[in-house]
Design a protein around this motif. Structure first.
Motif, PDB file in Angstrom:
ATOM      1  N   ASP A  36       0.854  -1.173   0.000  1.00  0.00           N
ATOM      2  CA  ASP A  36       0.000   0.000   0.000  1.00  0.00           C
ATOM      3  C   ASP A  36       0.900   1.237   0.000  1.00  0.00           C
ATOM      4  O   ASP A  36       2.130   1.123   0.092  1.00  0.00           O
ATOM      5  CB  ASP A  36      -0.979   0.010   1.187  1.00  0.00           C
ATOM      6  CG  ASP A  36      -0.296  -0.036   2.547  1.00  0.00           C
ATOM      7  OD1 ASP A  36       0.567   0.825   2.819  1.00  0.00           O
ATOM      8  OD2 ASP A  36      -0.626  -0.919   3.359  1.00  0.00           O
ATOM      9  N   GLU A  37       0.290   2.422  -0.102  1.00  0.00           N
ATOM     10  CA  GLU A  37       1.103   3.640  -0.224  1.00  0.00           C
ATOM     11  C   GLU A  37       1.927   3.919   1.026  1.00  0.00           C
ATOM     12  O   GLU A  37       3.069   4.396   0.926  1.00  0.00           O
ATOM     13  CB  GLU A  37       0.207   4.834  -0.538  1.00  0.00           C
ATOM     14  CG  GLU A  37      -0.243   4.884  -1.985  1.00  0.00           C
ATOM     15  CD  GLU A  37      -0.938   6.185  -2.336  1.00  0.00           C
ATOM     16  OE1 GLU A  37      -0.525   7.250  -1.821  1.00  0.00           O
ATOM     17  OE2 GLU A  37      -1.902   6.136  -3.119  1.00  0.00           O
ATOM     18  N   ARG A  38       1.389   3.628   2.201  1.00  0.00           N
ATOM     19  CA  ARG A  38       2.167   3.860   3.418  1.00  0.00           C
ATOM     20  C   ARG A  38       3.378   2.937   3.461  1.00  0.00           C
ATOM     21  O   ARG A  38       4.500   3.368   3.757  1.00  0.00           O
ATOM     22  CB  ARG A  38       1.302   3.640   4.668  1.00  0.00           C
ATOM     23  CG  ARG A  38       2.060   3.888   5.983  1.00  0.00           C
ATOM     24  CD  ARG A  38       1.257   3.472   7.190  1.00  0.00           C
ATOM     25  NE  ARG A  38       0.880   2.077   7.142  1.00  0.00           N
ATOM     26  CZ  ARG A  38       1.724   1.062   7.433  1.00  0.00           C
ATOM     27  NH1 ARG A  38       2.978   1.313   7.767  1.00  0.00           N
ATOM     28  NH2 ARG A  38       1.300  -0.186   7.367  1.00  0.00           N
ATOM     29  N   PHE A  68       1.250  -2.440  -4.975  1.00  0.00           N
ATOM     30  CA  PHE A  68       0.392  -1.316  -4.592  1.00  0.00           C
ATOM     31  C   PHE A  68       1.153  -0.151  -3.955  1.00  0.00           C
ATOM     32  O   PHE A  68       0.596   0.927  -3.786  1.00  0.00           O
ATOM     33  CB  PHE A  68      -0.701  -1.792  -3.632  1.00  0.00           C
ATOM     34  CG  PHE A  68      -1.909  -2.387  -4.300  1.00  0.00           C
ATOM     35  CD1 PHE A  68      -1.874  -2.812  -5.619  1.00  0.00           C
ATOM     36  CD2 PHE A  68      -3.097  -2.536  -3.594  1.00  0.00           C
ATOM     37  CE1 PHE A  68      -2.988  -3.379  -6.226  1.00  0.00           C
ATOM     38  CE2 PHE A  68      -4.226  -3.082  -4.194  1.00  0.00           C
ATOM     39  CZ  PHE A  68      -4.172  -3.507  -5.510  1.00  0.00           C
ATOM     40  N   GLY A  69       2.425  -0.346  -3.606  1.00  0.00           N
ATOM     41  CA  GLY A  69       3.163   0.710  -2.922  1.00  0.00           C
ATOM     42  C   GLY A  69       3.962   1.619  -3.832  1.00  0.00           C
ATOM     43  O   GLY A  69       4.874   2.318  -3.378  1.00  0.00           O
ATOM     44  N   ARG A  71       3.273   4.460  -5.709  1.00  0.00           N
ATOM     45  CA  ARG A  71       3.114   5.913  -5.869  1.00  0.00           C
ATOM     46  C   ARG A  71       4.211   6.734  -5.192  1.00  0.00           C
ATOM     47  O   ARG A  71       4.666   7.734  -5.775  1.00  0.00           O
ATOM     48  CB  ARG A  71       1.730   6.369  -5.399  1.00  0.00           C
ATOM     49  CG  ARG A  71       1.523   7.869  -5.548  1.00  0.00           C
ATOM     50  CD  ARG A  71       0.093   8.269  -5.721  1.00  0.00           C
ATOM     51  NE  ARG A  71      -0.517   7.725  -6.923  1.00  0.00           N
ATOM     52  CZ  ARG A  71      -0.322   8.200  -8.149  1.00  0.00           C
ATOM     53  NH1 ARG A  71       0.489   9.249  -8.337  1.00  0.00           N
ATOM     54  NH2 ARG A  71      -0.903   7.649  -9.186  1.00  0.00           N
ATOM     55  N   LYS A  96      -8.324  -4.435  -3.973  1.00  0.00           N
ATOM     56  CA  LYS A  96      -8.347  -3.513  -2.835  1.00  0.00           C
ATOM     57  C   LYS A  96      -9.495  -3.860  -1.889  1.00  0.00           C
ATOM     58  O   LYS A  96      -9.302  -3.945  -0.665  1.00  0.00           O
ATOM     59  CB  LYS A  96      -8.480  -2.073  -3.315  1.00  0.00           C
ATOM     60  CG  LYS A  96      -7.233  -1.474  -3.906  1.00  0.00           C
ATOM     61  CD  LYS A  96      -7.473  -0.070  -4.442  1.00  0.00           C
ATOM     62  CE  LYS A  96      -7.868   0.905  -3.369  1.00  0.00           C
ATOM     63  NZ  LYS A  96      -7.933   2.285  -3.877  1.00  0.00           N
ATOM     64  N   ASP A 114      -5.255   1.683   5.005  1.00  0.00           N
ATOM     65  CA  ASP A 114      -4.156   2.048   4.102  1.00  0.00           C
ATOM     66  C   ASP A 114      -4.384   1.501   2.697  1.00  0.00           C
ATOM     67  O   ASP A 114      -4.119   2.183   1.696  1.00  0.00           O
ATOM     68  CB  ASP A 114      -2.829   1.523   4.645  1.00  0.00           C
ATOM     69  CG  ASP A 114      -2.353   2.270   5.884  1.00  0.00           C
ATOM     70  OD1 ASP A 114      -2.759   3.440   6.057  1.00  0.00           O
ATOM     71  OD2 ASP A 114      -1.580   1.692   6.666  1.00  0.00           O
ATOM     72  N   ILE A 115      -4.877   0.274   2.610  1.00  0.00           N
ATOM     73  CA  ILE A 115      -5.151  -0.312   1.295  1.00  0.00           C
ATOM     74  C   ILE A 115      -6.274   0.449   0.603  1.00  0.00           C
ATOM     75  O   ILE A 115      -6.194   0.766  -0.588  1.00  0.00           O
ATOM     76  CB  ILE A 115      -5.482  -1.806   1.432  1.00  0.00           C
ATOM     77  CG1 ILE A 115      -4.237  -2.590   1.862  1.00  0.00           C
ATOM     78  CG2 ILE A 115      -6.021  -2.362   0.107  1.00  0.00           C
ATOM     79  CD1 ILE A 115      -4.496  -4.047   2.158  1.00  0.00           C
ATOM     80  N   LYS A 117      -7.099   3.502   0.873  1.00  0.00           N
ATOM     81  CA  LYS A 117      -6.673   4.845   0.472  1.00  0.00           C
ATOM     82  C   LYS A 117      -5.603   4.823  -0.619  1.00  0.00           C
ATOM     83  O   LYS A 117      -5.240   5.880  -1.146  1.00  0.00           O
ATOM     84  CB  LYS A 117      -6.134   5.606   1.690  1.00  0.00           C
ATOM     85  CG  LYS A 117      -7.201   5.952   2.711  1.00  0.00           C
ATOM     86  CD  LYS A 117      -6.654   6.781   3.850  1.00  0.00           C
ATOM     87  CE  LYS A 117      -5.739   5.969   4.745  1.00  0.00           C
ATOM     88  NZ  LYS A 117      -5.336   6.714   5.968  1.00  0.00           N
ATOM     89  N   THR A 118      -5.100   3.645  -0.962  1.00  0.00           N
ATOM     90  CA  THR A 118      -4.006   3.540  -1.929  1.00  0.00           C
ATOM     91  C   THR A 118      -4.481   3.819  -3.348  1.00  0.00           C
ATOM     92  O   THR A 118      -5.527   3.335  -3.782  1.00  0.00           O
ATOM     93  CB  THR A 118      -3.374   2.135  -1.842  1.00  0.00           C
ATOM     94  OG1 THR A 118      -2.657   2.026  -0.613  1.00  0.00           O
ATOM     95  CG2 THR A 118      -2.428   1.882  -3.007  1.00  0.00           C
ATOM     96  N   ASP A 119      -3.691   4.599  -4.053  1.00  0.00           N
ATOM     97  CA  ASP A 119      -3.925   4.885  -5.470  1.00  0.00           C
ATOM     98  C   ASP A 119      -3.044   3.951  -6.283  1.00  0.00           C
ATOM     99  O   ASP A 119      -1.814   4.031  -6.210  1.00  0.00           O
ATOM    100  CB  ASP A 119      -3.580   6.351  -5.756  1.00  0.00           C
ATOM    101  CG  ASP A 119      -3.878   6.755  -7.188  1.00  0.00           C
ATOM    102  OD1 ASP A 119      -4.586   5.992  -7.880  1.00  0.00           O
ATOM    103  OD2 ASP A 119      -3.403   7.822  -7.612  1.00  0.00           O
TER     104      ASP A 119
END
Length: 264
Positions: A36-38, A68-69, A71, A96, A114-115, A117-119
């Motif tokens: 994810d993004e975080r 997914f991480g 970005r 997602k 977190d997932i 909110k992931t772009d």
């Protein structure tokens, strides 16, 4: 950990995921970006503690925990097998939802949030069968040997270091995951991977610690044995329960492989 000259692997407790960093002179390559993004931002910060060189990203396959991480690494080139982009377009939103719900059911709402909110970032440099990069002057080969663990497995080879990033074509510490796999084709994909390696080379699985060529040869034999059982069940020559009994893997793994091999 440094597994070869300026080739590093970081193993995370979450899903026992292993990601990579290849450093050259004036450039580096990040192999997979977490789930994810975080998590991706944490990885990016770790890379920046090691090197300030411009980075490129390569994704070994489309499954969320590897892709997914991305970005936090933009703007940069993001490489993947062409089927990875297709899979993320067609299935990313559903993935997602599925994994966010699973984490909530496990009592881990933070990861679920977190997932959600992931772009999802789509790769913009696509590999069909094979492509090469120069990473800070170092040659890196990306190769797709057909469907296996997924439809879009991409192997990343650093020849001058004797290191191969295998993605989830190779699994260390747990049985191979067949939920999205092509059991009858997986042995051929691992054959291709083995063709890149020699004695003394390091193979980095998508999960778990790095392994050697002998480990992959042994796992290839297991994957091939299960493929043979799938073929016999599909042909009506063997009952499912007999295949479960003869399988090198646990019952749930075997039944998943049998189901996947029967799908069109």
């Amino acid at each position: 950990m440094e597994v070869a000259d300026r080739v590093l692997v970081r193993r995370y407790a979450e899903l026992d995921l292993s990601v990579g960093l290849v450093m050259g002179d004036g450039g580096c390559l990040v192999v997979d970006t977490r789930g994810d993004e975080r998590q991706g931002a944490e990885l990016a910060a770790e890379v920046r503690r090691i090197t300030r060189d411009p980075w490129t990203v390569v994704i070994t396959h489309s499954h969320f925990d590897h892709s997914f991480g991305t970005r936090p690494f933009l703007e940069c080139a993001v490489w993947a097998q062409e089927g990875c982009r297709t899979d993320l377009i067609e299935g990313g939103a559903g993935t997602k939802d599925t994994w966010a719900r699973r984490y909530r059911e496990e009592g881990r709402p933070g990861i679920a949030d977190d997932i959600e909110k992931t772009d999802i970032v789509l790769p913009d440099h696509l590999v069909t069968d094979r492509a090469e990069l120069a990473v800070g002057g170092r040659r890196v080969v990306m190769a797709h040997f057909g469907r296996g663990h997924s439809s879009n497995d991409l192997v990343v080879h650093v020849p001058d270091a004797g290191v191969v990033f295998a993605g989830d074509l190779v699994e260390n510490g747990a049985p191979p995951a067949y939920g999205d796999a092509y059991p009858l084709e997986w042995p051929t994909a691992v054959d291709g991977l083995l063709g890149l390696t020699g004695d003394g080379d390091v193979i980095v699985p998508g999960h778990g610690d790095p392994v050697d060529r002998a480990f992959v040869i042994a796992q290839h034999a297991e994957i091939a044995a299960l493929a043979g059982l799938c073929e016999e069940v599909a042909a009506g020559w063997m009952h499912v329960q007999d295949a479960v009994r003869l399988s090198p893997y646990p019952e749930d793994t075997t039944r998943t492989a049998l189901r996947r091999s029967a799908e069109p």
